[in-house]
Write an enzyme that holds these catalytic residues in place. Structure first.
Site, PDB file in Angstrom:
ATOM      1  N   GLY A 123       0.857  -1.159   0.020  1.00 39.93           N
ATOM      2  CA  GLY A 123       0.185  -0.011  -0.153  1.00 39.93           C
ATOM      3  C   GLY A 123       0.912   1.334  -0.003  1.00 39.93           C
ATOM      4  CD  GLU A 240       7.613  -2.036  -7.089  1.00 36.61           C
ATOM      5  OE1 GLU A 240       6.431  -2.282  -7.010  1.00 36.61           O
ATOM      6  OE2 GLU A 240       8.095  -0.826  -6.455  1.00 36.61           O
ATOM      7  CB  SER A 357       6.386   6.134 -14.836  1.00 38.10           C
ATOM      8  OG  SER A 357       7.281   7.078 -14.388  1.00 38.10           O
ATOM      9  CD  GLU A 359       7.696   8.677 -18.707  1.00 35.86           C
ATOM     10  OE1 GLU A 359       7.185   8.517 -19.896  1.00 35.86           O
ATOM     11  OE2 GLU A 359       7.280   7.720 -17.775  1.00 35.86           O
TER      12      GLU A 359
END
Length: 376
Positions: A123, A240, A357, A359
């Site tokens: 979360g 991750e 992302s 970017e």
């Protein structure tokens, strides 16, 4: 156990138990099927000892190098026994639980995740925070019976299946937004939690909105100390963006092999196949180096953004190639193979978004690795 011995023994065991591991929920079905298959494979592999290698003994592991669990993930995904995205949640969340939870909590919870008895979610993202994680507004305040959490999270993967959530909340009002964040480990069946799945364009409700309405979280469920949530997040995000991607590389390698076998004669440009293959091997080489750096005790940090950029690039390249070669199947096909290629192509569009992302990753590389200054 060293890696060559582990690899040979695991491969023999997987060959012997292939039919048992595939069970009734073979990879390639619905998200429910994927989740059932994941739990089945993890439980079978854990009970045989394989899921425990590469994890510390004090959390139910059998010790050994992290390369052992890296090869397990590679073998399971390349054999199409598990879907790599949902399998990766173990690699994303368990290391930070070991680093930041109390020893008692880690020893209790980690075996449940490794065995597939539980699913955990993360979360972090919020609808109004955008790419600035430090601006999160989900708040926890102290009460006599624990933290009371109120707020909203979004893009929470697998929340509808999860028994626990690694949750970032704001607990402080200091001038530094980063120091006002605390990490909690929340039971998802606590009263006041509402989960609303979000269906993505590839047809699976992989993400969710999660609402917290005065949710009580005991004080002993903090990961680290109060105000240490940003450090916990910075510990988690490199996993991750790196080690969890190793088995995705194996999956992409296998899908490229299958594409080359399935493509009609003359439908593929050899030069383009060469470019995609080069991208895949560049990513695998980079990811392999990250695995070995972690196994030797090295710390993961901003450099893992390079791994994530390479992954996003090659994932879209592989399925762009598939779209060209198998256009009729992807657009018009109605059998299981066509549906899978279509779903994977659509999912690959998100490769430059999920996990941070492209970017954001390039900004991290520019600022923190190349020292090019702020983007403002």
């Amino acid at each position: 156990m060293d890696l060559p011995v582990f690899r040979a023994a695991l491969d023999d065991w997987l060959d012997e138990h292939d039919a048992e591991l595939r069970g009734e929920h073979a990879a390639g079905g619905s998200l429910d099927d994927h989740m059932d298959q994941l739990s089945h494979v993890k439980r079978t592999a854990y009970d045989a000892g394989w899921m425990r290698w590469g994890w510390p003994e004090h959390v139910g592991g059998l010790g050994g190098s992290s390369l052992l669990r890296a090869y397990l993930g590679e073998a399971l995904t390349s054999r199409d026994l598990v879907e790599p995205g949902i399998y990766s949640m173990t690699e994303v969340l368990v290391p930070t639980m070991i680093d930041y939870a109390s020893p008692e909590l880690a020893a209790l919870m980690v075996p449940r995740m490794l065995r597939g008895d539980e699913t955990w979610c993360q979360g972090f993202s919020e609808p109004d925070a955008g790419s600035n994680l430090a601006s999160l507004a989900c708040r926890a305040v102290r009460s006599d019976d624990g933290w009371r959490v109120t707020g909203q999270k979004v893009w929470t993967s697998l929340a509808q299946y999860a028994q626990r959530c690694v949750l970032l909340v704001r607990t402080g009002t200091t001038e530094s937004a980063h120091r006002g964040i605390t990490a909690l480990f929340v039971d998802m069946d606590t009263p006041g939690i509402t989960v609303r799945p979000i269906e993505t364009m590839h047809g699976a409700p992989e993400f969710c909105e999660v609402f917290f309405d005065d949710v009580v979280v005991p004080f002993d469920r903090m990961l680290g100390d109060e105000g240490q949530g940003w450090a916990a997040a910075m510990d988690l995000l490199p996993f991750e963006r790196s080690t969890a991607l190793w088995h995705r590389a194996a999956y992409l390698h296998r899908r490229l092999e299958l594409l080359l076998d399935a493509a009609p004669a003359g439908s593929l440009d050899p030069a383009r196949v060469g470019e995609v293959t080069q991208l895949l091997y560049a990513f695998r080489l980079r990811s392999r180096a990250t695995q070995y750096r972690m196994a030797s005790g090295g710390q993961l940090g901003a450099e893992t953004s390079i791994d994530k950029v390479l992954l996003a690039t090659v994932e879209q390249a592989v399925f762009d190639l598939a779209e060209d070669a198998l256009a009729d199947q992807i657009v018009l096909g109605d059998d299981d193979a066509a549906e899978r290629w279509r779903s994977e192509f659509l999912y690959s569009r998100a490769a430059t978004i999920y996990g941070g992302s492209a970017e954001i990753q390039r900004n991290i590389i520019a600022r923190r690795l190349l020292d090019l200054g702020s983007d403002r």
